[in-house]
Design a protein around this motif. Structure first.
Motif, PDB file in Angstrom:
ATOM      1  N   MET A 122       1.467   7.199  -6.354  1.00  0.00           N
ATOM      2  CA  MET A 122       0.365   7.808  -6.728  1.00  0.00           C
ATOM      3  C   MET A 122       0.783   9.312  -6.749  1.00  0.00           C
ATOM      4  O   MET A 122       0.373  10.153  -7.296  1.00  0.00           O
ATOM      5  CB  MET A 122      -0.763   7.492  -5.745  1.00  0.00           C
TER       6      MET A 122
ATOM      7  N   PRO B 284      -4.057   3.412 -10.198  1.00  0.00           N
ATOM      8  CA  PRO B 284      -4.804   2.521 -10.225  1.00  0.00           C
ATOM      9  C   PRO B 284      -6.184   2.610 -10.914  1.00  0.00           C
ATOM     10  O   PRO B 284      -6.867   1.765 -11.314  1.00  0.00           O
ATOM     11  CB  PRO B 284      -5.296   2.256  -8.872  1.00  0.00           C
ATOM     12  N   HIS B 285      -6.644   4.004 -11.384  1.00  0.00           N
ATOM     13  CA  HIS B 285      -7.810   4.094 -12.061  1.00  0.00           C
ATOM     14  C   HIS B 285      -7.694   4.156 -13.521  1.00  0.00           C
ATOM     15  O   HIS B 285      -8.407   4.097 -14.371  1.00  0.00           O
ATOM     16  CB  HIS B 285      -8.154   5.439 -11.629  1.00  0.00           C
ATOM     17  N   ASP B 286      -6.380   3.927 -14.017  1.00  0.00           N
ATOM     18  CA  ASP B 286      -5.940   3.834 -15.291  1.00  0.00           C
ATOM     19  C   ASP B 286      -5.743   2.038 -15.491  1.00  0.00           C
ATOM     20  O   ASP B 286      -4.749   1.491 -15.232  1.00  0.00           O
ATOM     21  CB  ASP B 286      -4.581   4.421 -15.770  1.00  0.00           C
TER      22      ASP B 286
ATOM     23  N   PHE C  90       1.946   5.667 -10.455  1.00  0.00           N
ATOM     24  CA  PHE C  90       1.174   4.363 -10.417  1.00  0.00           C
ATOM     25  C   PHE C  90      -0.134   5.048 -10.146  1.00  0.00           C
ATOM     26  O   PHE C  90      -0.491   6.086  -9.440  1.00  0.00           O
ATOM     27  CB  PHE C  90       1.505   3.950  -9.213  1.00  0.00           C
TER      28      PHE C  90
ATOM     29  N   PHE D 240       1.008  -1.306  -0.050  1.00  0.00           N
ATOM     30  CA  PHE D 240       0.190   0.161  -0.149  1.00  0.00           C
ATOM     31  C   PHE D 240       1.027   1.328   0.132  1.00  0.00           C
ATOM     32  O   PHE D 240       0.377   2.301  -0.638  1.00  0.00           O
ATOM     33  CB  PHE D 240      -0.903   0.023   1.269  1.00  0.00           C
ATOM     34  N   TRP D 241       1.915   0.879   0.782  1.00  0.00           N
ATOM     35  CA  TRP D 241       2.890   2.442   0.987  1.00  0.00           C
ATOM     36  C   TRP D 241       3.417   2.510  -0.378  1.00  0.00           C
ATOM     37  O   TRP D 241       3.483   3.718  -0.763  1.00  0.00           O
ATOM     38  CB  TRP D 241       3.947   2.188   1.833  1.00  0.00           C
ATOM     39  N   ARG D 242       3.902   1.623  -1.076  1.00  0.00           N
ATOM     40  CA  ARG D 242       4.464   1.923  -2.543  1.00  0.00           C
ATOM     41  C   ARG D 242       3.445   2.302  -3.414  1.00  0.00           C
ATOM     42  O   ARG D 242       3.537   3.125  -4.375  1.00  0.00           O
ATOM     43  CB  ARG D 242       5.136   0.664  -2.829  1.00  0.00           C
ATOM     44  N   MET D 243       2.159   1.870  -3.383  1.00  0.00           N
ATOM     45  CA  MET D 243       1.111   2.339  -4.228  1.00  0.00           C
ATOM     46  C   MET D 243       0.795   3.844  -3.976  1.00  0.00           C
ATOM     47  O   MET D 243       0.896   4.546  -5.000  1.00  0.00           O
ATOM     48  CB  MET D 243      -0.138   1.733  -3.913  1.00  0.00           C
ATOM     49  N   LEU D 244       0.644   4.199  -2.704  1.00  0.00           N
ATOM     50  CA  LEU D 244       0.515   5.854  -2.269  1.00  0.00           C
ATOM     51  C   LEU D 244       1.773   6.515  -2.780  1.00  0.00           C
ATOM     52  O   LEU D 244       1.502   7.635  -3.436  1.00  0.00           O
ATOM     53  CB  LEU D 244       0.262   5.856  -0.842  1.00  0.00           C
TER      54      LEU D 244
END
Lengths: 190, 659
Positions: A36, A43-45, A41, A29-33
């Motif tokens: 973002m 996630p909506h694409d 990154f 999650f931390w890497r995703m954030l």
């Protein structure tokens, strides 16, 4: 649960397992954030991956008033083509039809009717004007899964050899054509 | 009652929560009665401060104080009063404040109703609740302050998302949040037990009412949410396996497992470690689900303010709360002593099976929900996981769960034999077999048929359970009545909750047989669906308080006889440039006739309208069943065994079990 693992070490390892799993998920999650925030990154694409890959295997039946096409037809291309997923029940599809009609003389557009009854799709192109050089019917939406289409309209620019060069999951606009689609299509022409 | 007072009260609550998190813990470890006594006082103080703060925000919304940014962004002068109030929690900042307020009320409730708890345990439970609350209040103050001002203040606000302007959704968040947040109490009990290093039957008895109460609210909240998506979104469906929906289903599944495993702790002192883990897990899922949706990681149709900066704060908070509690679990759980051996065929055995199946369903839902972002992170591949995956994975697990559910309440503890239980259920089995045959002819698809049969089985076995306990028809009715009066309410509650599950599943099976058509018609034209003839007789414009509308009149006839007249409409909210569809639903409790007005085509002289017509058999049963489940839970909460007789520790308390 009631049956205890025999050794205390095993017991400890077992009890620490939830922490390890949660930790792993947390790092993810931390890497995703952080991705973002940096913009690397999104996630909506949901559609980026198909980019610069060959079109998926598919062969679709004709959709009146045009003839259908298959992956082989796209892979045999020498010049770029726009592939447009549409449906008669989709409101944004109506909105983009005038733009597509204006574009069809500069760039061939192939349409795929998504989860649509043939007669409804036919009625739609008759009402809205037919910008499509060829039309196929993806009646049960199975080809759309391979294309990564999640809703309509979605449009792909296919380069020579059937490589997906560009993609959007929103209605085509004039600005997109002038700024992105045509420059890219021109650069792909042999 | 002004925004500054609200902000001050929030900050004050945050300070009190911090004190509440630290001082009682020190007191409990030093056995200092004065420090421990601070716990209830601080919890009540924090509760009062947060209620004040929340009241200030509502006041600002009612009085159209557009100098408050949150009010300016989400309210408008023309908005109806009800939605001015409910709109307070219809946005990110307000809902975080609501969340914090409910958490503080939970803390206050433990302080006020938990007087029979040992003081050290009570102090620790309140301290844990205080710690979590402090984190959320800090989050509220720093990254999402609902009292932030804007200058110059606008004359009018931007108004609310019209989709949220609906009575069902207005009251859905407080109920759902009470469910989520309520699981903080079992969580706090679990942490306190880990700190003490002791879990016993009394612990199980304290935890279970809180878990059941939270479960009731969560059940109600989920049912309402699904009802809302059914009649507001106008898609004719009720559950879309959207990440936001899954975020509420996941803690519900583990919460249901918790409610059942806590019984085993209470009655048999077994499954202790597992129950503690479930209590931690349920609250962890509640937290991470709702807040990950807000961080923007999960892709959902539900638009929430997506802000990675907020996400980072939340993730830090999650790391502290979840990571900290699991670390404590890893250190202390191996020291908890296990007890209460039992045979595989016993009530405990079936409850273990129930836990395994519920947690398996939870695992597949979790996998399906988290798979897309993680695939995207690890392999750069983007996939979306949809309804087919969830249906294919959850239904085959749910069916055995339902089958065992029928046996569970009849099983004796410790060691049981199948035969006597089966003999009591013979008529339920016969009815189920009959339902199986009828459903096979009616439905033809395997999963709905199995779902129908198992649902009938669950309902009949719940009735059989009660009938058996009352010796109904085997002795004079008067004696059965006497038995009914002496039977604990928890038994009725459990049977009712189980039957509720069966009713929900029947609703789902019925909906799988729904028929729908999308048609384009002129005024006066008729279309057939599911044996009814639908005629569009009229389309008229109308004006509402803050919108204009187009209202259709559809007459539905069956064999020429008028069944109902539907008035679906489309509303256009000018201030948001948004259009909503107002579905028209006619129900006779066996099926819903559901009409939606779509787009207008053609010129004004000869317009055609797109209509969506649905015939949804048994649809209302889903929400009715949900309410019955929640009511069953509430009924078992009202059991006098829960209220009276403070469980005492150290001595073993003999719980009189009426079998």
């Amino acid at each position: 649960m009631s049956g205890q693992p025999s050794s205390p070490t095993r017991r400890r390892l077992l009890m620490a397992a939830p922490l390890v799993v949660a930790g792993g998920v947390g790092v993810g999650f931390w890497r995703m954030l952080s991705g973002m925030t940096r913009g690397s990154f999104d996630p909506h694409d949901i559609h980026a991956p198909a980019l610069n890959r060959p079109v998926p295997d598919f062969a679709l039946p004709d959709q009146a008033p045009g003839t259908g096409f298959s992956a082989a037809d796209l892979r045999g291309l020498k010049a770029p083509v726009l592939v447009n997923y549409f449906a008669s029940w989709c409101i944004p599809c109506v909105a983009e039809m005038p733009v597509l009609n204006a574009l069809k003389d500069r760039l061939p557009i192939w349409g795929i009717a998504y989860k649509d009854k043939p007669e409804h799709a036919l009625g739609f192109v008759q009402r809205a004007g037919n910008p499509y050089a060829r039309i196929a019917s993806d009646h049960d939406g199975l080809a759309a899964i391979d294309w990564g289409v999640s809703g309509v309209p979605e449009t792909f620019l296919i380069g020579p050899g059937g490589i997906i060069r560009w993609h959007t999951a929103s209605p085509i606009t004039e600005a997109m054509i002038t700024n992105t689609i045509m420059p890219l299509a021109d650069s792909l022409k042999p | 009652m002004n925004p500054e007072l609200g902000n001050f009260a929030l900050a004050l609550a945050c300070c009190m929560a911090a004190g509440q998190a630290i001082l009682p813990l020190i007191g409990a470890s030093r056995r200092d009665a004065r420090l421990m006594a601070l716990a209830p006082a601080l919890a009540v103080g924090q509760m009062i401060a947060l209620i004040t703060s929340f009241a200030c925000l509502i006041h600002a919304a009612i009085t159209n104080d557009f100098s408050v940014q949150n009010v300016a962004a989400n309210s408008a002068v023309s908005k109806p009063l009800l939605y001015k109030i409910t709109g307070v929690w219809g946005n990110h900042e307000g809902s975080v404040l609501l969340w914090a307020m409910i958490l503080s009320i939970c803390g206050g409730a433990v302080a006020l109703f938990g007087r029979n708890l040992p003081s050290a345990l009570q102090a620790r439970v309140i301290a844990v609740l205080g710690g979590v609350a402090a984190g959320f209040e800090l989050f509220c103050l720093t990254t999402s302050n609902p009292f932030a001002r804007v200058w110059p203040a606008p004359m009018d606000g931007q108004g609310m998302n019209p989709l949220l302007q609906d009575p069902g959704l207005a009251f859905h968040p407080p109920i759902l949040y009470t469910g989520y947040v309520g699981f903080a109490v079992p969580f706090a009990f679990a942490i306190a037990a880990l700190i003490e290093g002791r879990v016993d039957a009394a612990w199980g008895r304290w935890v279970r009412p809180w878990a059941v109460a939270a479960w009731c609210f969560l059940t109600c909240g989920i049912a309402m949410g699904s009802w809302w998506s059914y009649y507001v979104l106008g898609w004719g469906g009720y559950w879309f396996w959207d990440p936001v929906e899954n975020a509420s289903l996941i803690p519900w599944l583990t919460g249901t497992a918790l409610v059942h495993s806590a019984i085993v702790v209470e009655k048999r002192e077994a499954l202790k470690i597992w129950t503690v883990l479930l209590a931690i897990g349920t609250f962890s899922f509640s937290l991470s689900g709702t807040f990950l949706v807000r961080s923007g990681i999960l892709n959902s149709v539900h638009a929430f303010a997506n802000d990675p900066a907020r996400g980072v704060f939340i993730l830090g908070l999650l790391a502290l709360v979840i990571g900290g509690s699991l670390l404590l679990f890893a250190i202390r759980a191996p020291q908890l002593t296990a007890g209460g051996l039992f045979a595989p065929v016993s009530r405990e055995g079936l409850l273990v099976l129930n836990n395994i199946l519920l947690c398996s369903i939870c695992a597949v839902v979790l996998t399906g929900t988290m798979y897309p972002p993680f695939m995207s992170l690890l392999f750069g591949k983007t996939i979306s996981v949809g309804k087919p995956f969830f249906d294919a994975t959850t239904i085959p697990l749910a069916i055995p769960l339902m089958v065992f559910m029928g046996f569970g309440p009849m099983m004796p503890w410790k060691r049981a034999q199948m035969w006597p239980v089966l003999r009591r259920l013979w008529w339920a089995a016969c009815v189920t077999a009959l339902a199986l045959v009828v459903a096979t002819f009616q439905m033809r698809e395997i999963l709905p048929v199995l779902a129908t049969a198992t649902a009938v089985w669950v309902i009949c076995s719940s009735i059989a359970d009660i009938a058996e306990r009352l010796r109904l028809f085997r002795q004079p009715l008067g004696q059965s009545w006497q038995r009914a009066r002496s039977l604990p309410r928890a038994v009725f509650g459990a049977a009712m909750a189980h039957a509720g599950v069966g009713i929900v599943v029947l609703g789902i099976a019925g909906m799988s047989q729904a028929a729908h058509r999308i048609v384009e018609v002129h005024v006066g034209q008729s279309e057939m669906l599911a044996g009814d003839s639908w005629t569009l007789t009229d389309v008229k414009p109308a004006i509402g308080p803050n919108y204009t509308a187009l209202v259709a009149t559809i007459e539905v006839r069956h064999n020429g006889k008028l069944v109902t007249t539907l008035h679906p409409s489309k509303r256009n909210f000018a201030s948001q440039h948004q259009t909503t569809t107002e579905v028209a639903i006619h129900t006779n409790l066996m099926a819903d006739i559901y009409g939606v007005l779509g787009d207008k085509h053609g010129d004004d002289a000869n317009p055609t309208y797109v209509l969506r017509l649905h015939y949804n058999p048994l649809a209302p049963w889903m929400w009715l069943g949900g309410l019955i489940m929640a009511f069953g839970g509430a009924l078992s909460l009202s059991d006098r065994r829960v209220r009276v007789g403070a469980p005492r520790r150290a001595k073993t308390v003999d719980v009189v079990v009426v079998q």
